[in-house]
Design a protein around this motif. Structure first.
Motif, PDB file in Angstrom:
ATOM      1  N   GLN A   1      -7.098   8.890   0.974  1.00  0.00           N
ATOM      2  CA  GLN A   1      -6.809   7.467   0.794  1.00  0.00           C
ATOM      3  C   GLN A   1      -8.087   6.670   0.921  1.00  0.00           C
ATOM      4  O   GLN A   1      -9.168   7.256   1.075  1.00  0.00           O
ATOM      5  N   GLY A   2      -7.984   5.348   0.849  1.00  0.00           N
ATOM      6  CA  GLY A   2      -9.182   4.514   0.801  1.00  0.00           C
ATOM      7  C   GLY A   2     -10.081   4.679   2.017  1.00  0.00           C
ATOM      8  O   GLY A   2     -11.309   4.772   1.905  1.00  0.00           O
ATOM      9  N   ARG A   3      -9.472   4.710   3.191  1.00  0.00           N
ATOM     10  CA  ARG A   3     -10.281   4.754   4.423  1.00  0.00           C
ATOM     11  C   ARG A   3     -11.065   6.055   4.549  1.00  0.00           C
ATOM     12  O   ARG A   3     -12.086   6.094   5.245  1.00  0.00           O
TER      13      ARG A   3
ATOM     14  N   THR B   1     -15.108  -7.110  -1.734  1.00  0.00           N
ATOM     15  CA  THR B   1     -13.706  -6.696  -1.765  1.00  0.00           C
ATOM     16  C   THR B   1     -12.951  -7.489  -2.826  1.00  0.00           C
ATOM     17  O   THR B   1     -12.896  -8.722  -2.749  1.00  0.00           O
TER      18      THR B   1
ATOM     19  N   ASP C   1     -15.120  -2.742  -2.907  1.00  0.00           N
ATOM     20  CA  ASP C   1     -13.869  -2.258  -2.332  1.00  0.00           C
ATOM     21  C   ASP C   1     -12.842  -2.632  -3.400  1.00  0.00           C
ATOM     22  O   ASP C   1     -12.399  -3.773  -3.486  1.00  0.00           O
TER      23      ASP C   1
ATOM     24  N   SER D   1      -8.606   2.577  -2.709  1.00  0.00           N
ATOM     25  CA  SER D   1      -7.319   3.085  -2.256  1.00  0.00           C
ATOM     26  C   SER D   1      -6.401   3.114  -3.461  1.00  0.00           C
ATOM     27  O   SER D   1      -5.998   2.066  -3.964  1.00  0.00           O
TER      28      SER D   1
ATOM     29  N   PHE E   1     -11.894  -5.588   4.991  1.00  0.00           N
ATOM     30  CA  PHE E   1     -10.523  -5.207   5.309  1.00  0.00           C
ATOM     31  C   PHE E   1     -10.551  -4.474   6.652  1.00  0.00           C
ATOM     32  O   PHE E   1     -11.595  -3.963   7.057  1.00  0.00           O
TER      33      PHE E   1
ATOM     34  N   CYS F   1      -9.757  -1.807  -4.422  1.00  0.00           N
ATOM     35  CA  CYS F   1      -8.315  -1.526  -4.338  1.00  0.00           C
ATOM     36  C   CYS F   1      -7.467  -2.274  -5.364  1.00  0.00           C
ATOM     37  O   CYS F   1      -6.527  -1.731  -5.909  1.00  0.00           O
ATOM     38  N   ARG F   2      -7.815  -3.546  -5.613  1.00  0.00           N
ATOM     39  CA  ARG F   2      -6.982  -4.356  -6.510  1.00  0.00           C
ATOM     40  C   ARG F   2      -7.818  -4.864  -7.689  1.00  0.00           C
ATOM     41  O   ARG F   2      -7.777  -6.041  -8.054  1.00  0.00           O
TER      42      ARG F   2
ATOM     43  N   SER G   1       0.820  -1.209   0.000  1.00  0.00           N
ATOM     44  CA  SER G   1       0.000   0.000   0.000  1.00  0.00           C
ATOM     45  C   SER G   1       0.853   1.259   0.000  1.00  0.00           C
ATOM     46  O   SER G   1       1.592   1.510   0.959  1.00  0.00           O
TER      47      SER G   1
ATOM     48  N   LYS H   1      -3.502   3.753  -3.503  1.00  0.00           N
ATOM     49  CA  LYS H   1      -2.190   3.291  -3.069  1.00  0.00           C
ATOM     50  C   LYS H   1      -1.926   1.850  -3.484  1.00  0.00           C
ATOM     51  O   LYS H   1      -0.836   1.333  -3.276  1.00  0.00           O
ATOM     52  N   LYS H   2      -2.920   1.190  -4.030  1.00  0.00           N
ATOM     53  CA  LYS H   2      -2.749  -0.190  -4.502  1.00  0.00           C
ATOM     54  C   LYS H   2      -2.682  -0.155  -6.034  1.00  0.00           C
ATOM     55  O   LYS H   2      -1.655   0.157  -6.584  1.00  0.00           O
TER      56      LYS H   2
ATOM     57  N   THR I   1      -9.556  -1.567   7.917  1.00  0.00           N
ATOM     58  CA  THR I   1     -10.050  -0.175   8.011  1.00  0.00           C
ATOM     59  C   THR I   1     -11.534  -0.089   7.659  1.00  0.00           C
ATOM     60  O   THR I   1     -12.260   0.740   8.203  1.00  0.00           O
ATOM     61  N   THR I   2     -11.979  -0.962   6.761  1.00  0.00           N
ATOM     62  CA  THR I   2     -13.400  -0.968   6.377  1.00  0.00           C
ATOM     63  C   THR I   2     -14.245  -1.386   7.572  1.00  0.00           C
ATOM     64  O   THR I   2     -15.245  -0.744   7.907  1.00  0.00           O
TER      65      THR I   2
ATOM     66  N   ASN J   1      -8.532  -9.156   0.273  1.00  0.00           N
ATOM     67  CA  ASN J   1      -7.235  -8.936   0.930  1.00  0.00           C
ATOM     68  C   ASN J   1      -7.099  -9.758   2.196  1.00  0.00           C
ATOM     69  O   ASN J   1      -6.207 -10.599   2.325  1.00  0.00           O
TER      70      ASN J   1
END
Ligand SMILES: *Cc1c(COP(=O)(O)O)cnc(C)c1O
Length: 456
Positions: free
Chosen positions: A98-100, A181, A214, A254, A123, A216-217, A51, A256-257, A125-126, A185
Protein backbone atom coordinates in the motif's frame (compact mmCIF):
# COMPACT_ATOMS: atom_id res chain seq x y z
CA UNK A 1 -28.56 20.43 -17.77
CA UNK A 2 -29.64 16.83 -17.18
CA UNK A 3 -29.02 14.92 -13.95
CA UNK A 4 -25.53 13.46 -13.84
CA UNK A 5 -26.15 9.76 -13.25
CA UNK A 6 -23.93 7.05 -11.82
CA UNK A 7 -22.05 5.82 -14.92
CA UNK A 8 -22.44 2.15 -14.00
CA UNK A 9 -25.06 -0.53 -13.34
CA UNK A 10 -25.00 -2.61 -10.16
CA UNK A 11 -24.40 -6.33 -10.71
CA UNK A 12 -23.44 -7.44 -7.21
CA UNK A 13 -24.82 -6.04 -3.96
CA UNK A 14 -24.02 -6.15 -0.24
CA UNK A 15 -26.87 -5.80 2.27
CA UNK A 16 -26.75 -3.00 4.86
CA UNK A 17 -27.66 -3.96 8.44
CA UNK A 18 -30.07 -1.49 9.98
CA UNK A 19 -29.71 -0.42 13.62
CA UNK A 20 -31.62 1.96 15.91
CA UNK A 21 -30.19 5.03 17.70
CA UNK A 22 -30.56 3.11 20.99
CA UNK A 23 -28.49 0.20 19.67
CA UNK A 24 -25.91 2.62 18.34
CA UNK A 25 -25.51 4.29 21.72
CA UNK A 26 -24.46 0.90 23.07
CA UNK A 27 -22.17 0.28 20.07
CA UNK A 28 -20.47 3.66 20.68
CA UNK A 29 -19.95 2.92 24.35
CA UNK A 30 -18.32 -0.42 23.56
CA UNK A 31 -16.10 1.25 20.92
CA UNK A 32 -14.94 3.95 23.40
CA UNK A 33 -16.38 6.61 21.05
CA UNK A 34 -13.69 5.84 18.51
CA UNK A 35 -15.08 5.15 14.99
CA UNK A 36 -12.07 2.96 14.19
CA UNK A 37 -13.21 0.54 16.90
CA UNK A 38 -16.77 0.15 15.60
CA UNK A 39 -17.49 -3.12 13.77
CA UNK A 40 -18.24 -2.37 10.11
CA UNK A 41 -21.38 -4.55 10.30
CA UNK A 42 -22.80 -2.00 12.74
CA UNK A 43 -22.37 0.88 10.27
CA UNK A 44 -25.17 2.02 7.96
CA UNK A 45 -23.26 4.38 5.68
CA UNK A 46 -19.52 4.09 5.98
CA UNK A 47 -17.77 7.37 5.16
CA UNK A 48 -14.72 6.62 7.33
CA UNK A 49 -12.43 6.59 4.33
CA UNK A 50 -12.27 6.36 0.55
CA UNK A 51 -9.19 4.17 0.97
CA UNK A 52 -9.51 0.59 -0.24
CA UNK A 53 -13.30 0.88 -0.18
CA UNK A 54 -13.93 1.19 -3.94
CA UNK A 55 -16.33 -1.11 -5.72
CA UNK A 56 -14.33 -2.96 -8.35
CA UNK A 57 -15.66 -3.37 -11.89
CA UNK A 58 -16.60 -6.63 -13.58
CA UNK A 59 -13.38 -6.29 -15.60
CA UNK A 60 -11.31 -5.91 -12.44
CA UNK A 61 -12.94 -9.00 -10.94
CA UNK A 62 -12.24 -10.97 -14.08
CA UNK A 63 -8.65 -9.71 -13.85
CA UNK A 64 -8.56 -11.20 -10.35
CA UNK A 65 -9.31 -14.63 -11.85
CA UNK A 66 -6.78 -14.04 -14.59
CA UNK A 67 -3.91 -12.99 -12.29
CA UNK A 68 -0.59 -14.74 -12.87
CA UNK A 69 0.81 -15.85 -9.52
CA UNK A 70 4.36 -16.63 -10.69
CA UNK A 71 6.88 -15.60 -8.02
CA UNK A 72 9.15 -13.83 -10.50
CA UNK A 73 8.33 -12.12 -13.76
CA UNK A 74 4.57 -12.67 -13.66
CA UNK A 75 2.51 -11.52 -16.64
CA UNK A 76 0.36 -9.49 -14.24
CA UNK A 77 3.41 -7.52 -13.10
CA UNK A 78 4.22 -6.52 -16.65
CA UNK A 79 0.63 -5.41 -17.26
CA UNK A 80 0.77 -3.41 -14.02
CA UNK A 81 4.15 -1.88 -14.90
CA UNK A 82 2.87 -0.87 -18.34
CA UNK A 83 -0.24 0.76 -16.84
CA UNK A 84 1.83 2.77 -14.34
CA UNK A 85 4.35 3.82 -17.00
CA UNK A 86 1.49 4.81 -19.29
CA UNK A 87 0.33 7.49 -16.85
CA UNK A 88 3.57 8.47 -15.05
CA UNK A 89 6.23 7.95 -17.68
CA UNK A 90 8.67 6.96 -14.90
CA UNK A 91 11.46 4.49 -15.61
CA UNK A 92 11.20 2.32 -12.49
CA UNK A 93 7.95 0.90 -11.12
CA UNK A 94 8.10 -0.80 -7.73
CA UNK A 95 4.93 -2.46 -6.40
CA UNK A 96 4.18 -2.20 -2.66
CA UNK A 97 1.33 -3.52 -0.57
CA UNK A 98 0.00 0.00 0.00
CA UNK A 99 1.01 3.65 -0.09
CA UNK A 100 2.74 3.78 3.28
CA UNK A 101 5.02 0.88 2.30
CA UNK A 102 6.27 3.00 -0.61
CA UNK A 103 6.75 5.90 1.82
CA UNK A 104 8.60 3.70 4.29
CA UNK A 105 11.05 2.54 1.60
CA UNK A 106 11.57 6.03 0.18
CA UNK A 107 12.18 7.76 3.52
CA UNK A 108 14.32 4.96 4.90
CA UNK A 109 16.68 5.70 2.02
CA UNK A 110 16.56 9.50 1.82
CA UNK A 111 15.47 10.43 5.37
CA UNK A 112 17.37 10.39 8.65
CA UNK A 113 18.38 12.80 11.38
CA UNK A 114 19.05 16.37 10.31
CA UNK A 115 17.02 16.01 7.08
CA UNK A 116 13.84 17.89 6.23
CA UNK A 117 11.00 16.80 3.93
CA UNK A 118 8.69 19.63 2.82
CA UNK A 119 5.17 19.03 1.47
CA UNK A 120 2.08 21.14 0.78
CA UNK A 121 0.57 19.10 3.64
CA UNK A 122 1.87 15.73 4.76
CA UNK A 123 -0.73 13.00 5.04
CA UNK A 124 -0.57 11.29 8.45
CA UNK A 125 1.27 8.13 7.30
CA UNK A 126 3.70 10.22 5.25
CA UNK A 127 4.51 12.41 8.23
CA UNK A 128 4.99 9.37 10.49
CA UNK A 129 7.28 7.65 7.98
CA UNK A 130 9.38 10.80 7.55
CA UNK A 131 9.63 11.26 11.32
CA UNK A 132 10.24 7.55 11.96
CA UNK A 133 13.38 7.86 9.80
CA UNK A 134 14.57 10.68 12.09
CA UNK A 135 13.85 13.46 9.58
CA UNK A 136 11.48 16.40 10.05
CA UNK A 137 8.23 16.67 8.07
CA UNK A 138 7.32 20.29 7.29
CA UNK A 139 4.12 21.64 5.73
CA UNK A 140 3.72 24.62 3.40
CA UNK A 141 0.01 25.12 2.72
CA UNK A 142 -1.06 28.49 1.31
CA UNK A 143 -2.83 31.01 3.56
CA UNK A 144 -6.03 30.38 1.58
CA UNK A 145 -5.65 26.65 2.14
CA UNK A 146 -5.73 27.24 5.89
CA UNK A 147 -9.04 29.11 5.74
CA UNK A 148 -12.05 26.76 5.60
CA UNK A 149 -14.45 29.56 4.59
CA UNK A 150 -12.35 30.87 1.70
CA UNK A 151 -13.66 29.77 -1.70
CA UNK A 152 -10.78 29.15 -4.11
CA UNK A 153 -10.08 26.89 -7.06
CA UNK A 154 -6.76 25.42 -5.92
CA UNK A 155 -6.59 25.59 -2.15
CA UNK A 156 -4.31 22.54 -2.10
CA UNK A 157 -1.41 24.51 -3.60
CA UNK A 158 2.11 24.61 -2.21
CA UNK A 159 3.06 27.92 -0.61
CA UNK A 160 6.01 28.57 -2.92
CA UNK A 161 7.43 31.75 -1.27
CA UNK A 162 7.36 30.00 2.12
CA UNK A 163 9.03 26.90 0.64
CA UNK A 164 11.72 29.08 -0.94
CA UNK A 165 12.40 30.87 2.33
CA UNK A 166 12.62 27.51 4.10
CA UNK A 167 15.11 26.10 1.59
CA UNK A 168 17.25 29.26 1.92
CA UNK A 169 17.21 29.00 5.72
CA UNK A 170 17.73 25.24 5.94
CA UNK A 171 20.14 24.64 3.07
CA UNK A 172 19.27 22.51 0.06
CA UNK A 173 21.75 19.83 1.15
CA UNK A 174 19.50 19.02 4.14
CA UNK A 175 16.46 18.54 1.91
CA UNK A 176 16.80 15.21 0.06
CA UNK A 177 13.47 15.67 -1.71
CA UNK A 178 10.24 17.63 -1.62
CA UNK A 179 6.78 16.05 -1.71
CA UNK A 180 3.59 17.46 -3.23
CA UNK A 181 0.31 15.79 -2.28
CA UNK A 182 -2.37 15.75 -5.01
CA UNK A 183 -5.10 16.29 -4.04
CA UNK A 184 -4.17 17.74 -0.67
CA UNK A 185 -5.93 15.22 1.59
CA UNK A 186 -5.20 16.59 5.06
CA UNK A 187 -5.68 20.12 3.75
CA UNK A 188 -9.33 19.43 2.90
CA UNK A 189 -9.12 17.31 -0.27
CA UNK A 190 -8.36 20.43 -2.27
CA UNK A 191 -6.62 20.26 -5.66
CA UNK A 192 -3.22 21.63 -6.70
CA UNK A 193 -3.04 23.63 -9.95
CA UNK A 194 -0.79 22.69 -12.85
CA UNK A 195 0.83 26.12 -12.57
CA UNK A 196 1.66 25.43 -8.93
CA UNK A 197 3.13 22.00 -9.73
CA UNK A 198 5.21 23.55 -12.51
CA UNK A 199 6.43 26.41 -10.32
CA UNK A 200 7.23 24.10 -7.42
CA UNK A 201 9.35 22.04 -9.79
CA UNK A 202 11.07 25.15 -11.17
CA UNK A 203 11.97 26.36 -7.69
CA UNK A 204 13.31 22.97 -6.61
CA UNK A 205 15.28 22.52 -9.81
CA UNK A 206 17.27 25.64 -8.99
CA UNK A 207 18.45 23.95 -5.79
CA UNK A 208 18.85 20.44 -7.23
CA UNK A 209 16.08 19.07 -4.97
CA UNK A 210 13.97 16.29 -6.54
CA UNK A 211 10.16 16.56 -6.49
CA UNK A 212 8.04 13.54 -5.58
CA UNK A 213 4.27 13.43 -5.86
CA UNK A 214 2.07 11.80 -3.27
CA UNK A 215 -0.15 10.81 -6.17
CA UNK A 216 -3.04 8.97 -4.45
CA UNK A 217 -5.73 11.09 -6.11
CA UNK A 218 -3.96 12.13 -9.31
CA UNK A 219 -7.04 11.61 -11.51
CA UNK A 220 -9.38 13.64 -9.31
CA UNK A 221 -6.73 16.40 -9.19
CA UNK A 222 -6.33 16.25 -12.99
CA UNK A 223 -10.08 16.60 -13.49
CA UNK A 224 -10.20 19.66 -11.23
CA UNK A 225 -7.47 21.14 -13.44
CA UNK A 226 -9.59 20.38 -16.50
CA UNK A 227 -12.65 22.03 -14.94
CA UNK A 228 -10.95 25.03 -13.36
CA UNK A 229 -7.57 25.92 -14.85
CA UNK A 230 -7.43 28.07 -18.00
CA UNK A 231 -6.14 26.19 -21.02
CA UNK A 232 -7.11 22.68 -19.90
CA UNK A 233 -10.86 22.48 -20.63
CA UNK A 234 -10.38 20.73 -23.97
CA UNK A 235 -7.44 18.51 -23.03
CA UNK A 236 -8.07 14.79 -22.51
CA UNK A 237 -7.56 13.81 -18.86
CA UNK A 238 -4.78 11.40 -19.78
CA UNK A 239 -2.74 14.30 -21.22
CA UNK A 240 -3.29 16.38 -18.08
CA UNK A 241 -2.24 13.41 -15.93
CA UNK A 242 0.93 12.90 -17.97
CA UNK A 243 1.80 16.59 -17.73
CA UNK A 244 1.39 16.48 -13.93
CA UNK A 245 3.75 13.51 -13.59
CA UNK A 246 6.21 15.02 -16.09
CA UNK A 247 7.14 17.77 -13.59
CA UNK A 248 8.13 15.29 -10.87
CA UNK A 249 11.00 12.85 -10.47
CA UNK A 250 8.90 10.13 -8.91
CA UNK A 251 5.83 9.36 -6.87
CA UNK A 252 4.41 7.32 -4.05
CA UNK A 253 0.94 5.99 -4.65
CA UNK A 254 -1.78 4.30 -2.67
CA UNK A 255 -3.69 2.28 -5.27
CA UNK A 256 -6.49 2.09 -2.69
CA UNK A 257 -7.58 5.54 -3.87
CA UNK A 258 -7.45 6.41 -7.58
CA UNK A 259 -6.58 2.90 -8.79
CA UNK A 260 -10.01 1.66 -7.63
CA UNK A 261 -8.75 -1.39 -5.74
CA UNK A 262 -8.99 -2.68 -2.20
CA UNK A 263 -5.25 -3.12 -1.66
CA UNK A 264 -2.04 -2.02 -3.34
CA UNK A 265 0.40 0.77 -4.03
CA UNK A 266 3.65 1.62 -5.72
CA UNK A 267 6.78 3.71 -5.78
CA UNK A 268 7.73 4.94 -9.25
CA UNK A 269 10.77 7.01 -10.09
CA UNK A 270 13.47 7.84 -12.63
CA UNK A 271 16.73 7.76 -10.64
CA UNK A 272 18.61 4.48 -11.18
CA UNK A 273 20.55 4.50 -7.89
CA UNK A 274 17.51 5.34 -5.79
CA UNK A 275 15.54 2.62 -7.61
CA UNK A 276 18.28 0.04 -6.94
CA UNK A 277 18.33 0.88 -3.24
CA UNK A 278 14.53 0.84 -3.10
CA UNK A 279 14.35 -2.59 -4.72
CA UNK A 280 16.89 -3.96 -2.23
CA UNK A 281 14.75 -2.73 0.66
CA UNK A 282 11.62 -3.99 -1.08
CA UNK A 283 13.00 -7.52 -1.18
CA UNK A 284 13.71 -7.41 2.58
CA UNK A 285 10.43 -5.87 3.68
CA UNK A 286 7.77 -6.40 1.00
CA UNK A 287 8.70 -9.09 -1.49
CA UNK A 288 10.44 -9.73 -4.79
CA UNK A 289 10.61 -6.84 -7.26
CA UNK A 290 7.84 -8.15 -9.51
CA UNK A 291 5.20 -8.50 -6.80
CA UNK A 292 6.31 -6.41 -3.80
CA UNK A 293 3.75 -7.47 -1.21
CA UNK A 294 0.91 -8.05 -3.66
CA UNK A 295 -0.57 -11.08 -5.38
CA UNK A 296 -0.53 -11.25 -9.17
CA UNK A 297 -4.32 -10.82 -9.12
CA UNK A 298 -3.95 -7.53 -7.19
CA UNK A 299 -1.55 -6.23 -9.85
CA UNK A 300 -4.12 -7.12 -12.56
CA UNK A 301 -6.88 -5.24 -10.72
CA UNK A 302 -4.65 -2.15 -10.27
CA UNK A 303 -3.70 -2.13 -13.96
CA UNK A 304 -7.38 -2.25 -14.93
CA UNK A 305 -8.32 0.37 -12.31
CA UNK A 306 -5.71 2.79 -13.61
CA UNK A 307 -7.45 2.66 -17.01
CA UNK A 308 -10.97 3.03 -15.62
CA UNK A 309 -10.13 6.00 -13.38
CA UNK A 310 -9.38 8.12 -16.47
CA UNK A 311 -12.92 7.73 -17.86
CA UNK A 312 -14.27 11.27 -17.99
CA UNK A 313 -17.86 10.12 -17.37
CA UNK A 314 -16.62 8.53 -14.17
CA UNK A 315 -14.67 11.64 -13.10
CA UNK A 316 -17.60 13.94 -13.92
CA UNK A 317 -19.89 11.81 -11.74
CA UNK A 318 -17.28 11.46 -9.02
CA UNK A 319 -16.60 15.16 -8.49
CA UNK A 320 -20.24 16.06 -9.01
CA UNK A 321 -21.55 13.57 -6.44
CA UNK A 322 -19.18 14.91 -3.77
CA UNK A 323 -20.12 18.50 -4.65
CA UNK A 324 -23.84 17.55 -4.46
CA UNK A 325 -23.48 16.52 -0.81
CA UNK A 326 -21.52 19.70 -0.11
CA UNK A 327 -23.98 22.07 -1.79
CA UNK A 328 -27.04 20.61 -0.05
CA UNK A 329 -25.59 20.93 3.42
CA UNK A 330 -24.15 24.40 2.74
CA UNK A 331 -27.69 25.41 1.75
CA UNK A 332 -28.79 24.17 5.19
CA UNK A 333 -26.18 26.36 6.86
CA UNK A 334 -23.69 23.60 7.75
CA UNK A 335 -20.13 25.01 7.80
CA UNK A 336 -17.74 23.03 5.59
CA UNK A 337 -14.38 23.53 3.94
CA UNK A 338 -15.28 25.27 0.71
CA UNK A 339 -15.40 24.48 -2.08
CA UNK A 340 -16.02 20.69 -1.71
CA UNK A 341 -12.91 18.59 -2.32
CA UNK A 342 -12.53 15.65 -4.69
CA UNK A 343 -13.11 12.69 -2.42
CA UNK A 344 -14.68 14.06 0.71
CA UNK A 345 -16.63 16.76 2.46
CA UNK A 346 -14.91 18.27 5.48
CA UNK A 347 -17.16 19.73 8.17
CA UNK A 348 -15.64 22.72 9.94
CA UNK A 349 -16.06 21.68 13.57
CA UNK A 350 -14.85 25.04 14.95
CA UNK A 351 -17.89 26.74 13.41
CA UNK A 352 -20.22 23.72 13.80
CA UNK A 353 -19.80 23.41 17.59
CA UNK A 354 -18.06 26.65 18.68
CA UNK A 355 -19.00 25.92 22.31
CA UNK A 356 -16.62 22.90 22.43
CA UNK A 357 -12.94 23.91 22.87
CA UNK A 358 -10.17 22.09 20.92
CA UNK A 359 -9.01 20.18 24.01
CA UNK A 360 -12.49 18.64 24.24
CA UNK A 361 -12.27 17.43 20.64
CA UNK A 362 -15.14 19.24 18.82
CA UNK A 363 -14.67 17.12 15.68
CA UNK A 364 -14.89 13.88 17.62
CA UNK A 365 -18.16 15.00 19.22
CA UNK A 366 -19.70 15.48 15.75
CA UNK A 367 -18.35 12.10 14.61
CA UNK A 368 -20.02 10.46 17.60
CA UNK A 369 -23.36 12.18 17.05
CA UNK A 370 -23.47 11.41 13.30
CA UNK A 371 -23.07 7.76 14.18
CA UNK A 372 -25.59 7.80 17.02
CA UNK A 373 -28.22 9.67 15.01
CA UNK A 374 -27.80 8.03 11.62
CA UNK A 375 -25.31 5.17 11.72
CA UNK A 376 -22.95 7.26 9.58
CA UNK A 377 -19.28 6.66 10.22
CA UNK A 378 -16.93 9.62 9.66
CA UNK A 379 -13.53 10.59 11.04
CA UNK A 380 -12.07 13.52 12.96
CA UNK A 381 -9.16 15.37 11.33
CA UNK A 382 -8.07 17.84 13.96
CA UNK A 383 -6.81 17.72 17.52
CA UNK A 384 -7.38 13.96 17.81
CA UNK A 385 -5.46 13.10 14.65
CA UNK A 386 -2.75 15.78 14.73
CA UNK A 387 -2.70 17.04 18.33
CA UNK A 388 0.63 17.02 20.15
CA UNK A 389 1.50 17.87 23.74
CA UNK A 390 3.94 20.52 24.95
CA UNK A 391 6.36 19.85 27.81
CA UNK A 392 3.74 20.69 30.41
CA UNK A 393 1.30 18.21 28.85
CA UNK A 394 -0.91 20.91 27.32
CA UNK A 395 -2.52 20.04 23.98
CA UNK A 396 -1.09 21.80 20.90
CA UNK A 397 -3.89 21.84 18.34
CA UNK A 398 -3.55 21.98 14.54
CA UNK A 399 -5.00 25.07 12.78
CA UNK A 400 -8.22 23.33 11.74
CA UNK A 401 -10.73 21.08 13.50
CA UNK A 402 -12.42 19.07 10.75
CA UNK A 403 -14.66 16.04 10.32
CA UNK A 404 -14.14 14.13 7.10
CA UNK A 405 -16.98 12.44 5.26
CA UNK A 406 -15.06 10.45 2.65
CA UNK A 407 -17.06 9.06 -0.24
CA UNK A 408 -16.05 5.54 -1.33
CA UNK A 409 -15.72 5.23 -5.11
CA UNK A 410 -18.69 3.69 -6.98
CA UNK A 411 -20.25 2.39 -3.73
CA UNK A 412 -23.17 4.60 -2.68
CA UNK A 413 -26.05 5.91 -4.79
CA UNK A 414 -27.69 9.32 -4.69
CA UNK A 415 -30.37 8.16 -2.22
CA UNK A 416 -27.68 7.05 0.23
CA UNK A 417 -26.21 10.54 -0.05
CA UNK A 418 -29.66 12.13 0.37
CA UNK A 419 -30.00 10.18 3.64
CA UNK A 420 -26.60 11.48 4.80
CA UNK A 421 -27.78 15.03 4.01
CA UNK A 422 -30.94 14.53 6.14
CA UNK A 423 -28.94 13.25 9.12
CA UNK A 424 -26.38 16.04 8.84
CA UNK A 425 -29.08 18.72 8.79
CA UNK A 426 -30.76 17.10 11.78
CA UNK A 427 -27.52 16.96 13.80
CA UNK A 428 -26.71 20.55 12.83
CA UNK A 429 -30.12 21.74 14.08
CA UNK A 430 -29.33 20.15 17.47
CA UNK A 431 -25.66 21.20 17.54
CA UNK A 432 -25.93 23.09 20.84
CA UNK A 433 -26.68 19.79 22.62
CA UNK A 434 -23.36 18.25 21.58
CA UNK A 435 -20.77 17.70 24.33
CA UNK A 436 -17.00 17.34 24.24
CA UNK A 437 -14.90 14.26 24.99
CA UNK A 438 -11.74 13.48 26.87
CA UNK A 439 -9.10 10.89 25.99
CA UNK A 440 -8.68 8.15 28.60
CA UNK A 441 -6.07 6.08 26.77
CA UNK A 442 -3.82 6.72 23.75
CA UNK A 443 -0.81 5.40 21.83
CA UNK A 444 2.32 7.55 21.27
CA UNK A 445 1.96 7.55 17.46
CA UNK A 446 -1.10 7.63 15.16
CA UNK A 447 -3.21 7.81 18.28
CA UNK A 448 -6.50 8.38 16.46
CA UNK A 449 -6.65 4.73 15.42
CA UNK A 450 -6.77 3.34 18.95
CA UNK A 451 -7.47 6.19 21.42
CA UNK A 452 -10.27 5.60 23.93
CA UNK A 453 -12.67 8.46 24.73
CA UNK A 454 -15.16 9.29 27.42
CA UNK A 455 -17.98 11.85 27.26
CA UNK A 456 -17.52 14.94 29.38
C1 LIG B 1 -3.97 7.02 1.83
C2 LIG B 1 -2.89 7.97 1.66
C3 LIG B 1 -1.57 7.60 1.89
C4 LIG B 1 -1.16 6.24 2.43
O1 LIG B 1 -1.60 5.19 1.67
P1 LIG B 1 -2.02 3.78 2.32
O2 LIG B 1 -2.35 2.94 1.13
O3 LIG B 1 -3.18 4.02 3.21
O4 LIG B 1 -0.85 3.26 3.07
C5 LIG B 1 -0.60 8.54 1.65
N1 LIG B 1 -0.90 9.78 1.23
C6 LIG B 1 -2.16 10.19 1.02
C7 LIG B 1 -2.45 11.57 0.55
C8 LIG B 1 -3.21 9.30 1.23
O5 LIG B 1 -4.46 9.71 1.01
Amino acid sequence: MKTIIEPFKIKSVEPIRFTTPMEREDILLKAWYNPFMIHADDVLIDLLTDSGTSAMSAKQWSGIMDGDEAYAGSRSFFRFEKAVKNITGYKHVIPTHQGRAAEKILFTIVGGKGKFIPNNTHFDTTRENVEFSGADAVDFPTDEGKRPDFIGDFKGNMNIPALKAFIEATGASNIPLCMLTITNNSGGGQPVSMANIRETKKLLQGYGIPLFLDACRFAENAFFIKLREPGYADKPVIDIVREIFSYADGCTMSAKKDALVNMGGFLALNDDTLARNARNLLIVTEGFTTYGGLAGRDLEAIAQGLEEILDEHYLTYRLRSVAYLGEKIIAGGVPIVEPPGGHAIYLDAKRFVPHIPPDQYPGQSIVVELFRAGGIRSVEIGSVMFGKYDKSGKLISPPMELVRLAIPRRVYTQSHIDYVIEILLDVYSRRKELRGLRIVEEAPILRHFTAKFEKI
